[in-house]
Scaffold this active site. Sequence first.
Site, PDB file in Angstrom:
ATOM      1  N   ASP A   1       0.881  -1.169   0.000  1.00  0.00           N
ATOM      2  CA  ASP A   1       0.000   0.000   0.000  1.00  0.00           C
ATOM      3  C   ASP A   1       0.920   1.220   0.000  1.00  0.00           C
ATOM      4  O   ASP A   1       1.818   1.322   0.834  1.00  0.00           O
ATOM      5  CB  ASP A   1      -0.864  -0.063   1.270  1.00  0.00           C
ATOM      6  CG  ASP A   1      -1.968   0.989   1.315  1.00  0.00           C
ATOM      7  OD1 ASP A   1      -2.021   1.848   0.417  1.00  0.00           O
ATOM      8  OD2 ASP A   1      -2.767   0.948   2.267  1.00  0.00           O
TER       9      ASP A   1
ATOM     10  N   HIS B   1      -6.906  -3.409   5.897  1.00  0.00           N
ATOM     11  CA  HIS B   1      -6.916  -2.712   7.189  1.00  0.00           C
ATOM     12  C   HIS B   1      -7.139  -3.745   8.280  1.00  0.00           C
ATOM     13  O   HIS B   1      -8.268  -4.144   8.559  1.00  0.00           O
ATOM     14  CB  HIS B   1      -8.013  -1.646   7.244  1.00  0.00           C
ATOM     15  CG  HIS B   1      -7.714  -0.466   6.366  1.00  0.00           C
ATOM     16  ND1 HIS B   1      -8.642   0.494   6.060  1.00  0.00           N
ATOM     17  CD2 HIS B   1      -6.590  -0.081   5.731  1.00  0.00           C
ATOM     18  CE1 HIS B   1      -8.106   1.417   5.268  1.00  0.00           C
ATOM     19  NE2 HIS B   1      -6.854   1.072   5.044  1.00  0.00           N
TER      20      HIS B   1
ATOM     21  N   GLU C   1       0.905   6.254   6.870  1.00  0.00           N
ATOM     22  CA  GLU C   1       0.442   7.223   5.874  1.00  0.00           C
ATOM     23  C   GLU C   1       0.069   8.577   6.476  1.00  0.00           C
ATOM     24  O   GLU C   1      -1.079   8.823   6.773  1.00  0.00           O
ATOM     25  CB  GLU C   1      -0.708   6.660   5.034  1.00  0.00           C
ATOM     26  CG  GLU C   1      -1.828   5.968   5.768  1.00  0.00           C
ATOM     27  CD  GLU C   1      -2.865   5.378   4.800  1.00  0.00           C
ATOM     28  OE1 GLU C   1      -3.168   6.006   3.786  1.00  0.00           O
ATOM     29  OE2 GLU C   1      -3.354   4.280   5.069  1.00  0.00           O
TER      30      GLU C   1
HETATM   31 CO    CO Z   1      -3.112   2.581   3.466  1.00  0.00          CO
END
Ligand code: CO
Length: 286
Positions: A91, A160, A185
């Site tokens: 990701d 997640h 992030e």
């Molecule tokens: Co992410």
Amino acid sequence: MDDWEKAGKITAEAREFGRKLVKENTLAIEIAEKIEKKIIDLGGKPAFPVDVSINHIAAHASPLINDQTKIKKGDLVKLDLGASVNGYMGDTACTVEVGTKKYEKMIQATEEALKEALKLAKPNTKVCEIGDAIQKKIEEYGYTSIHNLSGHEIKQYTIHAGITVPNFNNNDKRELKEGMIVAIEPFATDGEGRVMEGKPSNVFSLENIKPIRNTNARKVLSYIQKNYKTMPFSARWLKFPNINFILRLLEKEGIIKQYPQLVERRKGFVTQAEHTIKVGEKVLTA
Ligand code: CO
């Protein structure tokens, strides 16, 4: 190379490919689809639909079917993407300002905050310490970190999962552990520092499988189970007649859930940077 590493490598390559596509007058859907194709060409599958989130939209803006959104001069574009190899996922995200230099510092703020976070992200670091470092770095640049968006652990087929990594000091004393796969992030904004739900994104994921009477909906459901399992997917990817009607039906039954776009509450502009790491080893999406 294991599948986490393969997924990370494809993810990084697709990000650098995608960054170059963000240009004035390009359709957002063209950028998303080219990146998704690149991921497939490199031997992966999109871990989730590519997001092209512009200006005050912080996240989860994946182009809709026939989306007409065009990139304009001065736009602040966040690309958020990932590749999956057998459900092991990377990701990553980057921010591109189109044709102007007004938000250079805000872009740098999240990039530097991410660097700080990566330095700290070792086994036994508390997640609130990482959040604290991200917040401080972004504030040093004169911006606010977005408090209700966070990094996250990744597990096979679940993007997640497990712990979250905050973008501020939330006092969460849970620790990173050796070998954990974690996406970090940071988001920065000149707005309030919180996002709220915006328009529907036409991005869904499987929530709760149960019997459904409609034959066409059953076909779509089995296609989703087979191809995406619990990974998010876009309505764009499903080439079935009446797909919007079928998706609404599945959503109403609670079988799939839809992710809303996430927009800055005071319409502040937003930047983001993201990497996936294997704790104690390396940055997988470098
Ligand atoms: Co992410």
